[in-house]
Motif scaffolding. Structure first.
Motif, mmCIF file in Angstrom:
data_model
loop_
_atom_site.group_PDB
_atom_site.id
_atom_site.type_symbol
_atom_site.label_atom_id
_atom_site.label_comp_id
_atom_site.label_asym_id
_atom_site.label_seq_id
_atom_site.Cartn_x
_atom_site.Cartn_y
_atom_site.Cartn_z
ATOM 1 N N GLY A 183 0.842 -1.189 0.000
ATOM 2 C CA GLY A 183 0.000 0.000 0.000
ATOM 3 C C GLY A 183 0.876 1.236 0.000
ATOM 4 O O GLY A 183 2.053 1.175 -0.351
ATOM 5 N N PRO A 184 0.330 2.362 0.409
ATOM 6 C CA PRO A 184 1.115 3.598 0.441
ATOM 7 C C PRO A 184 2.362 3.464 1.314
ATOM 8 O O PRO A 184 2.333 2.840 2.374
ATOM 9 N N ILE A 185 3.464 4.046 0.850
ATOM 10 C CA ILE A 185 4.742 3.964 1.562
ATOM 11 C C ILE A 185 5.145 5.348 2.038
ATOM 12 O O ILE A 185 5.035 6.333 1.301
ATOM 13 N N ASP A 186 5.600 5.405 3.251
ATOM 14 C CA ASP A 186 6.081 6.676 3.794
ATOM 15 C C ASP A 186 7.279 7.155 2.989
ATOM 16 O O ASP A 186 8.151 6.360 2.623
ATOM 17 N N VAL A 187 7.332 8.452 2.715
ATOM 18 C CA VAL A 187 8.398 8.988 1.880
ATOM 19 C C VAL A 187 9.772 8.734 2.485
ATOM 20 O O VAL A 187 10.762 8.543 1.760
ATOM 21 N N SER A 188 9.877 8.689 3.801
ATOM 22 C CA SER A 188 11.175 8.463 4.443
ATOM 23 C C SER A 188 11.731 7.083 4.108
ATOM 24 O O SER A 188 12.945 6.886 4.027
ATOM 25 N N GLU A 189 10.817 6.112 3.908
ATOM 26 C CA GLU A 189 11.257 4.755 3.589
ATOM 27 C C GLU A 189 11.920 4.688 2.208
ATOM 28 O O GLU A 189 12.803 3.864 1.961
#
Length: 302
Positions: free
Chosen positions: A274-280
């Protein structure tokens, strides 16, 4: 009554102010930011800049000055910053008024030596024409000389280069670069080059800590960073990779990071639900580093 003795030139000069006015400090600061370590190299470049400044001011004040010999030799292993330093040296020479344009033309044997009779001279002269007013950087210069091959045309390029280095040294600076031992043999076989080169600068290999710092700086420039375990793994990687064949200092680190980013991208893509945090997207994890063949296959480099 004229005694026949010339009066000494008079005047004062603020060398630090002149140094700042030339913009050389900005070039040296840029070099410090670009390259980790290399303290002896940076010190030598600053010394050369100071010499050029003193010579310029002596001339301006009417003191006797002989034109300095500025051709150089850069020796060291691949990936130690020789081309970057050559570029900054060209800028320094331009700011000091020793070359007209201050550009860098970087070439190898293939750019200078032809494959048949009558081909070498035009190639070499065309390169020299492009380099005039700046710096000509010849990487792996020893490949110009192949005495075992009677049909090799490298000697013709050498003779043209030597003539231009002597006769047009006020409009062109030549920097020869390569491995130290091979450059020594090259100079021994071609004493004309050695006699025309005043500055021999050796570029040391980077230490493990410096290579890790270089890796982190490269990642930062691309908006990536190592987490704690990944940083430790990268330090281990550096220590192992340095002992393997074909290691090229910062160049090998750059290649390793490209492959690490590739593994990171595939890990994220395969695991995403699903959506991924930008930091990852910007985080390099330990598994991305340790998947290298340096860890997984004995004697393999990647």
């Amino acid at each position: 009554m004229n005694s026949g003795v010339q009066s000494s030139p008079s005047g004062k000069v603020d060398l630090k102010a002149q140094f700042a006015a030339t913009g050389i400090s900005e070039v040296l600061d840029t070099l410090n930011r670009e390259l980790i370590g290399l303290v002896p190299v940076k010190k030598r470049i600053r010394e050369i800049a100071a010499l050029l400044l003193i010579d310029r001011e002596r001339k301006r004040l009417g003191l006797s000055v002989s034109p300095p010999t500025l051709h150089m030799s850069f020796t060291g292993n691949p990936g130690t910053g020789k081309t970057t330093v050559a570029l900054r040296m060209a800028q320094i020479l331009h700011k000091m008024g020793y070359v007209r344009e201050g550009h860098l033309v970087s070439v190898t044997r293939d750019d200078l030596v032809g494959q048949y009779i009558g081909h070498t001279a035009p190639k070499t002269k065309e390169v020299l024409k492009r380099a005039m007013g700046g710096v000509l950087f010849i990487d792996e210069a020893y490949y110009l000389y192949k005495p075992d091959n009677e049909r090799d045309y490298g000697q013709e390029a050498i003779e043209i280069l030597l003539q231009v280095m002597e006769n047009q040294r006020d409009d062109l600076v030549v920097i020869l670069a390569g491995y130290a031992d091979r450059m020594d043999r090259f100079f021994s076989s071609n004493p004309g080059f050695r006699s025309r080169i005043a500055h021999h600068i050796d570029f040391p290999d980077y230490g493990d800590g410096e290579l890790l710092e270089i890796a982190e700086k490269m990642l930062e420039q691309q908006n990536y960073k190592l987490d704690g375990p990944a940083r430790k793994a990268m330090m281990e990687y550096v220590g192992k990779r340095r002992t393997q064949p074909h290691f090229a200092n910062a160049r090998s680190i750059r290649n390793a990071l490209d492959r690490t980013r590739l593994r990171q991208a595939n890990r994220i893509f395969e695991l995403s639900q699903g959506p991924i945090d930008v930091s990852e997207l910007s985080l390099i994890r330990e598994s991305d580093v340790r998947a290298s063949r340096v860890f997984t296959e004995k004697g393999k480099s990647e």
